[in-house]
Design an enzyme around this catalytic site. Structure first.
Site, PDB file in Angstrom:
ATOM      1  N   SER A 239      10.110  -9.872  28.580  1.00 11.41           N
ATOM      2  CA  SER A 239      10.678  -9.376  27.198  1.00 11.41           C
ATOM      3  C   SER A 239      12.584  -9.612  27.562  1.00 11.41           C
ATOM      4  O   SER A 239      12.337 -10.708  28.944  1.00 11.41           O
ATOM      5  CB  SER A 239      10.885  -8.328  28.109  1.00 11.41           C
ATOM      6  OG  SER A 239      11.726  -7.869  27.173  1.00 11.41           O
ATOM      7  N   CYS A 240      13.355 -10.054  26.891  1.00 13.82           N
ATOM      8  CA  CYS A 240      14.166 -10.658  26.845  1.00 13.82           C
ATOM      9  C   CYS A 240      14.887  -9.890  25.942  1.00 13.82           C
ATOM     10  O   CYS A 240      14.474  -8.919  25.242  1.00 13.82           O
ATOM     11  CB  CYS A 240      14.241 -12.058  26.263  1.00 13.82           C
ATOM     12  SG  CYS A 240      13.962 -12.154  24.401  1.00 13.82           S
ATOM     13  N   PRO A 241      16.510  -9.660  25.626  1.00 13.58           N
ATOM     14  CA  PRO A 241      17.305  -8.642  25.199  1.00 13.58           C
ATOM     15  C   PRO A 241      17.227  -8.798  24.226  1.00 13.58           C
ATOM     16  O   PRO A 241      17.211  -7.374  23.238  1.00 13.58           O
ATOM     17  CB  PRO A 241      18.727  -9.348  25.643  1.00 13.58           C
ATOM     18  CG  PRO A 241      18.467 -10.094  26.678  1.00 13.58           C
ATOM     19  CD  PRO A 241      17.359 -10.855  26.827  1.00 13.58           C
TER      20      PRO A 241
END
Length: 580
Positions: free
Chosen positions: A125-127
């Site tokens: 996951s990333c922002p």
């Protein structure tokens, strides 16, 4: 399950290569086949095929026209397809490969799920949940195949969780890898060996990350976690965390509230004018849209920001104190700055309380449902009411008045700064800092920085695309071939589309991108353009009143793109053997 070998020789088209690999993998799974995929680009080799696999290969699919090092496959039958053909119809590509593969060919590969391999599950996951999320998943999957391990990856992207892990898979796993740049819910992994990392190690060196996880993972949360009572993972020390990651987690969860609220307000103004929210229009569709967007969506922005900052620090026990503290900050007119402070106070306060409050085992269940929420809320609420609330509100009022009163050189300088930051590292910490600042100001009805940030973020990929078409002798054949994809990403406000070009020649490309984005941001700020949505790219311009001073805003984008292209022409050297 039948297995096949695929080599994607992408050259400069690394983004398209990752998309093609994911499409082939999904199509193969649907067809009852498995594929071992190696991606070769100018950024390196992802998921390199082991020697024993290449020596025993009977059939290999080669995707793309760059160097695939086919000599290592000996007498294997090679099937060649273009990247475009695979992206257009991955199922047809899998069918063509199956048609050339003899039934015995499945012995050429060893499925990583064999009895001797480790079982690994992972979450990426990333922002923003767009590029790095899926690139990290690809890196882990390829690395696991190379090492002979079974790997299942759940991606938590912008549209939610995909390929969600099942309880059976989690129970059977030898280790859990969390490759994320924001906090994810770990409640499912109580009693499992867990290792936390950012997305970059998974993208750059997946095998090393897996080996490190197997060697260093710690047991998460004990054998039977009580509703998040032991929320702080012992594995948290495995990866560097800090204020930036916690802030980005809060921003990530806040964005949907900003988007929904901002666009509904814009639609309300489009239908009922700028006074659509007045009581005189009560009962109309425009008035209802304004109530939903402004009184509901925007009201929850700051509490969501604070709540999920606290969640990132203290896990579930931090959510309630964080959200309540964020609402207190909003009611005190402390805005997003107050929300950030409330989130950190709640998060670190609850984490400390959880660490130092010791109860008998039979009373431990009271901590997450009674003791931590009450004491945490009391701590953050009183801190905001009596210590931080009013000073932060005064600071935000001054900042808001200053930004609204910006004219001439002041607006120009802020636009230059925000624009340059958006292009400096294209999705990195500097980019995200400018984006978070601009997004947070939407809660205070200050929309000009958001407009400058988005136009500056769109400029790098679009400027590169234009430069490849106009100044052809500055780019390789592969770079020109991937220009269309970069342009589409730019239109969608995905600045990362410029990364492959910047990685090849950073000392010349990045300054050109910064110059173009700074110019675009400066024009947008000087023109007073306002943007009420935090994302959407060119497509948000089609929504009435989402952008003010629309013609000037489009002009800022066009000028920024042209300046970027010209700067690339001046800074980059001609490529040998390329005719303009």
């Amino acid at each position: 399950m039948s297995s096949s070998i695929v080599v994607i020789a992408a050259g400069e088209r690394s983004t398209e290569a990752v998309l093609a690999a994911e499409a082939l993998r999904r199509a193969a799974t649907a067809a009852g086949r498995s594929v071992t995929i190696e991606i070769r680009s100018d950024q390196g080799v992802l998921g390199a095929l082991p020697t024993e696999l290449t020596n025993g290969a009977a059939h290999v699919l080669i995707v793309g026209d760059a160097d695939a090092d086919t000599a290592r496959f000996g007498d294997a039958q090679l099937l060649h397809l273009s990247l475009g053909a695979v992206l257009d119809d991955p199922a047809a590509a899998v069918s063509q490969l199956a048609a050339t593969t003899a039934p015995a060919s499945t012995s050429a590969t060893t499925d990583a799920s064999g009895a001797g391999g480790k079982r690994i599950v992972a979450i990426t996951s990333c922002p923003t949940g767009i590029a790095h999320t899926f690139m990290a998943a690809e890196g882990l999957q390829q690395a696991a195949k190379k090492l002979g391990y079974q790997m299942r990856v759940e991606t938590q992207g912008s549209v939610g969780a995909q390929d969600a892990l099942t309880d059976e898979e989690i129970r059977a796993a030898d280790v859990v890898i969390i490759a994320a740049d924001r906090e994810v819910d770990l409640a499912r992994f109580g009693g499992k060996r867990l290792f936390k990392s950012g997305t970059k190690p998974a993208i750059n060196d997946g095998p090393a990350l897996i080996q490190k996880a197997l060697a260093e993972a710690g047991v998460h949360g004990g054998a039977a976690p009580v509703a998040g009572a032991n929320a702080t993972s012992d594995a948290k020390g495995n990866a560097r965390t800090g204020a930036y990651k916690h802030l980005m987690t809060g921003v990530s969860f806040m964005l949907p509230f900003v988007t929904a609220g901002g666009l509904l307000i814009a639609l309300a103004f489009a239908l009922g004018g700028i006074y659509a929210g007045d009581d005189a229009h009560q009962g109309t569709l425009a008035w209802s849209l304004f109530q939903i967007g402004a009184k509901a969506g925007f009201t929850l922005m700051v509490p969501a920001l604070a709540g999920y900052i606290a969640y990132s620090i203290a896990d579930r026990p931090g959510i309630a104190p964080g959200m309540i503290g964020g609402l207190v900050a909003a009611n005190l007119n402390a805005g997003f700055l107050g929300g950030i402070i409330a989130g950190f106070i709640a998060g670190y306060g609850v984490a400390a309380l959880n660490r130092y409050i010791k109860l008998p085992r039979n009373l431990e269940g009271l901590k997450p449902v009674l003791i931590l929420p009450v004491l945490g809320t009391l701590l953050v609420g009183l801190a905001m009411m009596y210590v931080f609330g009013q000073p932060v509100a005064d600071l935000l009022a001054w900042l808001t008045a200053w930004l609204r009163g910006m004219q001439g050189s002041s607006a120009l300088l802020l636009g230059l700064l925000l624009g340059g930051m958006m292009a400096f590292d294209m999705g990195g910490p500097v980019n995200k800092a400018a984006y978070a600042f601009s997004t947070g100001l939407i809660a205070s009805q200050v929309y000009t920085p958001m407009a400058a940030a988005m136009v500056a973020g769109m400029t790098p990929p679009l400027g590169i695309a234009l430069a490849t078409w106009v100044f052809r002798n500055r780019f390789t054949v592969e770079e020109r071939g991937s220009a269309t994809a970069a342009g589409v990403l730019g239109l969608a406000f995905v600045t990362e589309g410029a990364i492959p070009y910047a990685a090849r020649d950073p000392l010349r490309t990045i300054p050109a991108l910064v110059i173009g984005s700074a110019v675009a941001g400066a024009i947008s700020m000087t023109a007073g353009a306002e943007l009420k949505a935090p994302h959407g790219g060119i497509f948000v311009l089609l929504i009435p009143n989402a952008v003010t001073h629309l013609l000037n805003y489009v002009l800022a984008l066009v000028v920024g793109v042209v300046v970027t292209a010209v700067a690339l022409r001046l800074l980059k050297k001609p490529v040998a053997d390329v005719i303009a």
